[in-house]
Design a protein around this motif. Structure first.
Motif, PDB file in Angstrom:
ATOM      1  N   LEU A   3       0.838  -1.207   0.000  1.00 55.83           N
ATOM      2  CA  LEU A   3       0.000   0.000   0.000  1.00 55.83           C
ATOM      3  C   LEU A   3       0.867   1.249   0.000  1.00 55.83           C
ATOM      4  O   LEU A   3       0.597   2.207  -0.731  1.00 55.83           O
ATOM      5  CB  LEU A   3      -0.907   0.014   1.242  1.00 55.83           C
ATOM      6  CG  LEU A   3      -2.050  -0.996   1.251  1.00 55.83           C
ATOM      7  CD1 LEU A   3      -2.813  -0.943   2.564  1.00 55.83           C
ATOM      8  CD2 LEU A   3      -2.993  -0.732   0.084  1.00 55.83           C
ATOM      9  N   GLN A   4       1.919   1.199   0.802  1.00 59.09           N
ATOM     10  CA  GLN A   4       2.805   2.346   0.889  1.00 59.09           C
ATOM     11  C   GLN A   4       3.568   2.567  -0.420  1.00 59.09           C
ATOM     12  O   GLN A   4       3.644   3.689  -0.912  1.00 59.09           O
ATOM     13  CB  GLN A   4       3.798   2.115   2.020  1.00 59.09           C
ATOM     14  CG  GLN A   4       4.025   3.362   2.845  1.00 59.09           C
ATOM     15  CD  GLN A   4       4.959   3.050   4.003  1.00 59.09           C
ATOM     16  OE1 GLN A   4       5.292   1.890   4.280  1.00 59.09           O
ATOM     17  NE2 GLN A   4       5.399   4.103   4.669  1.00 59.09           N
ATOM     18  N   PHE A   5       4.091   1.469  -0.979  1.00 60.96           N
ATOM     19  CA  PHE A   5       4.841   1.589  -2.231  1.00 60.96           C
ATOM     20  C   PHE A   5       3.953   2.148  -3.338  1.00 60.96           C
ATOM     21  O   PHE A   5       4.362   3.032  -4.088  1.00 60.96           O
ATOM     22  CB  PHE A   5       5.392   0.228  -2.673  1.00 60.96           C
ATOM     23  CG  PHE A   5       6.558  -0.249  -1.849  1.00 60.96           C
ATOM     24  CD1 PHE A   5       7.575   0.625  -1.489  1.00 60.96           C
ATOM     25  CD2 PHE A   5       6.632  -1.567  -1.439  1.00 60.96           C
ATOM     26  CE1 PHE A   5       8.656   0.184  -0.734  1.00 60.96           C
ATOM     27  CE2 PHE A   5       7.705  -2.016  -0.681  1.00 60.96           C
ATOM     28  CZ  PHE A   5       8.723  -1.144  -0.329  1.00 60.96           C
ATOM     29  N   ILE A   6       2.747   1.619  -3.424  1.00 59.09           N
ATOM     30  CA  ILE A   6       1.893   2.031  -4.534  1.00 59.09           C
ATOM     31  C   ILE A   6       1.434   3.473  -4.345  1.00 59.09           C
ATOM     32  O   ILE A   6       1.325   4.243  -5.295  1.00 59.09           O
ATOM     33  CB  ILE A   6       0.714   1.060  -4.771  1.00 59.09           C
ATOM     34  CG1 ILE A   6       0.117   1.285  -6.157  1.00 59.09           C
ATOM     35  CG2 ILE A   6      -0.363   1.173  -3.726  1.00 59.09           C
ATOM     36  CD1 ILE A   6      -0.666   0.124  -6.678  1.00 59.09           C
ATOM     37  N   GLU A   7       1.226   3.855  -3.093  1.00 53.56           N
ATOM     38  CA  GLU A   7       0.815   5.231  -2.811  1.00 53.56           C
ATOM     39  C   GLU A   7       1.937   6.224  -3.145  1.00 53.56           C
ATOM     40  O   GLU A   7       1.708   7.276  -3.716  1.00 53.56           O
ATOM     41  CB  GLU A   7       0.437   5.340  -1.329  1.00 53.56           C
ATOM     42  CG  GLU A   7      -0.121   6.697  -0.954  1.00 53.56           C
ATOM     43  CD  GLU A   7      -1.279   6.566   0.020  1.00 53.56           C
ATOM     44  OE1 GLU A   7      -1.229   5.661   0.883  1.00 53.56           O
ATOM     45  OE2 GLU A   7      -2.222   7.353  -0.083  1.00 53.56           O
ATOM     46  N   GLN A   8       3.164   5.839  -2.772  1.00 54.30           N
ATOM     47  CA  GLN A   8       4.304   6.749  -2.968  1.00 54.30           C
ATOM     48  C   GLN A   8       4.756   6.783  -4.417  1.00 54.30           C
ATOM     49  O   GLN A   8       5.408   7.734  -4.836  1.00 54.30           O
ATOM     50  CB  GLN A   8       5.491   6.290  -2.114  1.00 54.30           C
ATOM     51  CG  GLN A   8       5.328   6.623  -0.646  1.00 54.30           C
ATOM     52  CD  GLN A   8       6.362   5.915   0.215  1.00 54.30           C
ATOM     53  OE1 GLN A   8       7.184   5.150  -0.296  1.00 54.30           O
ATOM     54  NE2 GLN A   8       6.311   6.164   1.509  1.00 54.30           N
ATOM     55  N   ASP A   9       4.447   5.753  -5.160  1.00 50.60           N
ATOM     56  CA  ASP A   9       4.975   5.659  -6.514  1.00 50.60           C
ATOM     57  C   ASP A   9       4.516   6.838  -7.367  1.00 50.60           C
ATOM     58  O   ASP A   9       3.328   7.094  -7.505  1.00 50.60           O
ATOM     59  CB  ASP A   9       4.535   4.345  -7.171  1.00 50.60           C
ATOM     60  CG  ASP A   9       5.018   4.257  -8.590  1.00 50.60           C
ATOM     61  OD1 ASP A   9       6.190   3.904  -8.776  1.00 50.60           O
ATOM     62  OD2 ASP A   9       4.242   4.583  -9.506  1.00 50.60           O
ATOM     63  N   ALA A  10       5.505   7.567  -7.913  1.00 45.42           N
ATOM     64  CA  ALA A  10       5.183   8.699  -8.773  1.00 45.42           C
ATOM     65  C   ALA A  10       5.925   8.556 -10.092  1.00 45.42           C
ATOM     66  O   ALA A  10       6.312   9.531 -10.721  1.00 45.42           O
ATOM     67  CB  ALA A  10       5.551   9.997  -8.070  1.00 45.42           C
ATOM     68  N   SER A  11       6.146   7.314 -10.512  1.00 45.38           N
ATOM     69  CA  SER A  11       6.870   7.047 -11.753  1.00 45.38           C
ATOM     70  C   SER A  11       5.948   7.286 -12.946  1.00 45.38           C
ATOM     71  O   SER A  11       4.795   7.668 -12.776  1.00 45.38           O
ATOM     72  CB  SER A  11       7.337   5.597 -11.760  1.00 45.38           C
ATOM     73  OG  SER A  11       6.217   4.743 -11.878  1.00 45.38           O
ATOM     74  N   ASP A  12       6.477   7.047 -14.145  1.00 45.65           N
ATOM     75  CA  ASP A  12       5.635   7.134 -15.343  1.00 45.65           C
ATOM     76  C   ASP A  12       5.121   5.766 -15.769  1.00 45.65           C
ATOM     77  O   ASP A  12       4.359   5.646 -16.719  1.00 45.65           O
ATOM     78  CB  ASP A  12       6.432   7.756 -16.499  1.00 45.65           C
ATOM     79  CG  ASP A  12       6.769   9.213 -16.214  1.00 45.65           C
ATOM     80  OD1 ASP A  12       5.991   9.872 -15.495  1.00 45.65           O
ATOM     81  OD2 ASP A  12       7.807   9.685 -16.703  1.00 45.65           O
ATOM     82  N   SER A  13       5.576   4.709 -15.078  1.00 49.76           N
ATOM     83  CA  SER A  13       5.179   3.348 -15.439  1.00 49.76           C
ATOM     84  C   SER A  13       3.693   3.111 -15.187  1.00 49.76           C
ATOM     85  O   SER A  13       3.069   3.806 -14.389  1.00 49.76           O
ATOM     86  CB  SER A  13       5.980   2.336 -14.608  1.00 49.76           C
ATOM     87  OG  SER A  13       7.344   2.370 -14.953  1.00 49.76           O
ATOM     88  N   ILE A  14       3.160   2.116 -15.896  1.00 47.20           N
ATOM     89  CA  ILE A  14       1.776   1.695 -15.689  1.00 47.20           C
ATOM     90  C   ILE A  14       1.809   0.471 -14.765  1.00 47.20           C
ATOM     91  O   ILE A  14       2.517  -0.502 -15.054  1.00 47.20           O
ATOM     92  CB  ILE A  14       1.108   1.284 -17.020  1.00 47.20           C
ATOM     93  CG1 ILE A  14       1.270   2.384 -18.088  1.00 47.20           C
ATOM     94  CG2 ILE A  14      -0.337   0.861 -16.802  1.00 47.20           C
ATOM     95  CD1 ILE A  14       0.175   3.393 -18.147  1.00 47.20           C
ATOM     96  N   ILE A  15       1.089   0.523 -13.668  1.00 47.73           N
ATOM     97  CA  ILE A  15       1.048  -0.596 -12.723  1.00 47.73           C
ATOM     98  C   ILE A  15      -0.331  -1.251 -12.822  1.00 47.73           C
ATOM     99  O   ILE A  15      -1.351  -0.605 -12.588  1.00 47.73           O
ATOM    100  CB  ILE A  15       1.303  -0.110 -11.280  1.00 47.73           C
ATOM    101  CG1 ILE A  15       2.690   0.540 -11.186  1.00 47.73           C
ATOM    102  CG2 ILE A  15       1.172  -1.278 -10.299  1.00 47.73           C
ATOM    103  CD1 ILE A  15       2.965   1.190  -9.838  1.00 47.73           C
ATOM    104  N   VAL A  16      -0.346  -2.529 -13.213  1.00 51.54           N
ATOM    105  CA  VAL A  16      -1.606  -3.257 -13.364  1.00 51.54           C
ATOM    106  C   VAL A  16      -1.616  -4.396 -12.349  1.00 51.54           C
ATOM    107  O   VAL A  16      -0.684  -5.207 -12.318  1.00 51.54           O
ATOM    108  CB  VAL A  16      -1.747  -3.853 -14.784  1.00 51.54           C
ATOM    109  CG1 VAL A  16      -3.070  -4.589 -14.935  1.00 51.54           C
ATOM    110  CG2 VAL A  16      -1.632  -2.762 -15.851  1.00 51.54           C
ATOM    111  N   ALA A  17      -2.633  -4.453 -11.514  1.00 51.62           N
ATOM    112  CA  ALA A  17      -2.778  -5.572 -10.587  1.00 51.62           C
ATOM    113  C   ALA A  17      -3.999  -6.366 -11.025  1.00 51.62           C
ATOM    114  O   ALA A  17      -5.042  -5.782 -11.319  1.00 51.62           O
ATOM    115  CB  ALA A  17      -2.952  -5.071  -9.158  1.00 51.62           C
ATOM    116  N   ALA A  18      -3.873  -7.706 -11.125  1.00 56.13           N
ATOM    117  CA  ALA A  18      -4.988  -8.526 -11.607  1.00 56.13           C
ATOM    118  C   ALA A  18      -5.329  -9.610 -10.596  1.00 56.13           C
ATOM    119  O   ALA A  18      -4.441 -10.193  -9.965  1.00 56.13           O
ATOM    120  CB  ALA A  18      -4.624  -9.170 -12.948  1.00 56.13           C
ATOM    121  N   THR A  19      -6.633  -9.853 -10.445  1.00 58.45           N
ATOM    122  CA  THR A  19      -7.070 -10.888  -9.504  1.00 58.45           C
ATOM    123  C   THR A  19      -8.392 -11.519  -9.921  1.00 58.45           C
ATOM    124  O   THR A  19      -9.217 -10.887 -10.577  1.00 58.45           O
ATOM    125  CB  THR A  19      -7.194 -10.316  -8.084  1.00 58.45           C
ATOM    126  OG1 THR A  19      -7.626 -11.350  -7.208  1.00 58.45           O
ATOM    127  CG2 THR A  19      -8.202  -9.186  -8.026  1.00 58.45           C
TER     128      THR A  19
END
Ligand code: ATP
Ligand code: MG
Length: 252
Positions: free
Chosen positions: A135-151
């Protein structure tokens, strides 16, 4: 982590218009990111995909990578968690460092392995720590990458997760009309004339996109090996019913 340069166009996807609009928006905002940045805004890039097996979640990550000309990096979360138990958070930090330094599409597959509110076999305390780290990593992430989580299993996901994502997209089994479109796409010019759609649509109602895609390819192979030049509805019904049988077996 597995890296790849997928070659799948968005046009191969059969999805409801609302879902397509949202995929288009992700692509559009990525391409126009400098315009958005000039106004202090960021392109939507943290995406959660939820839905049953074989409905196009992994495919969506591939399409995004292809359309944006970015590499696709896949993190198999369930494997990460069991392999690095105790060090999962450290491993996640490494991955998020990479997300920052190398622009790409990063797919966290089987994401519920860390999203779980509780886990039976694993240490509950450790899973909490991993989830909080994520949660912390994803919140802090300010990169230009696209992050996709699938479930597959939204019930396993912690509610705190949902608001960390820019988009939450739900995938569903194909409707009658979508099954027809999918079959037309995959069979292409091999589609026989006077095709008995009614029966094909009825018999494929319990199958996922992935199973229908496979049934079509099986029917094409059969056609080629029997020296014919079109797939008839009868040919396809045979491979569809093989999928139905496999399906029933897995439900027992
Ligand atoms: N919506 C779709 N439109 C067209 N083809 C599809 C679609 N969904 C799945 N397929 C076909 O099935 C294959 C497998 O689908 P995919 O890997 O995207 O499923 P998934 O939703 O990620 O499933 P899982 O939950 O099991 O990982 C795709 O590569 C594609 O060939
Ligand atoms: Mg998948």
């Amino acid at each position: 982590m597995i890296s790849d340069n997928p070659d799948i166009a968005k046009s191969a996807m059969v999805i409801p218009p609302a879902l397509e609009t949202r995929i288009d928006r992700i692509i559009h905002e990525y391409r126009q990111q400098s315009k958005l940045k000039a106004h202090g805004l960021t392109h939507r890039r943290k995406i959660l995909l939820i839905g049953p097996p074989g409905t196009g979640k992994t495919m969506t990550a591939k399409v995004l990578a292809h359309e944006l000309r970015l590499p696709l990096h896949t993190i198999q979360v369930d494997r990460l968690v069991t392999k690095f138990m105790g060090e999962t958070s450290a491993k996640l930090r490494q991955i998020f460092d990479l997300i920052q330094s190398k622009v790409g599409v990063y797919l966290f597959d089987e994401f519920d392995a860390i999203g779980g509110e509780r886990s039976l076999e694993n240490d509950v305390g450790e899973m909490r720590r991993v989830l909080n780290a994520f949660l912390q990593f994803i919140e802090q992430d300010a990169s230009d990458s696209i992050i996709v989580a699938a479930t597959n299993s939204p019930k396993l996901l912690d509610r705190a997760l949902f608001r960390r994502f820019d988009d939450v997209m739900y995938y569903e089994p194909p409707t009658d009309e979508e099954r027809r479109r999918l079959i037309e796409n995959v069979l292409g010019t091999y589609l026989g004339s006077r095709f008995a759609w009614k029966q094909v649509i009825a018999d494929s109602r319990d199958l996922s996109h992935a199973e229908i895609d496979q049934a079509c390819r099986d029917a094409i192979k059969h056609m080629i090996l029997s020296e014919k030049n079109a797939v008839t509805a009868t040919d396809l019904l045979m491979t569809i019913n093989e999928k139905n049988d496999a399906h029933r077996g897995s439900r027992r």
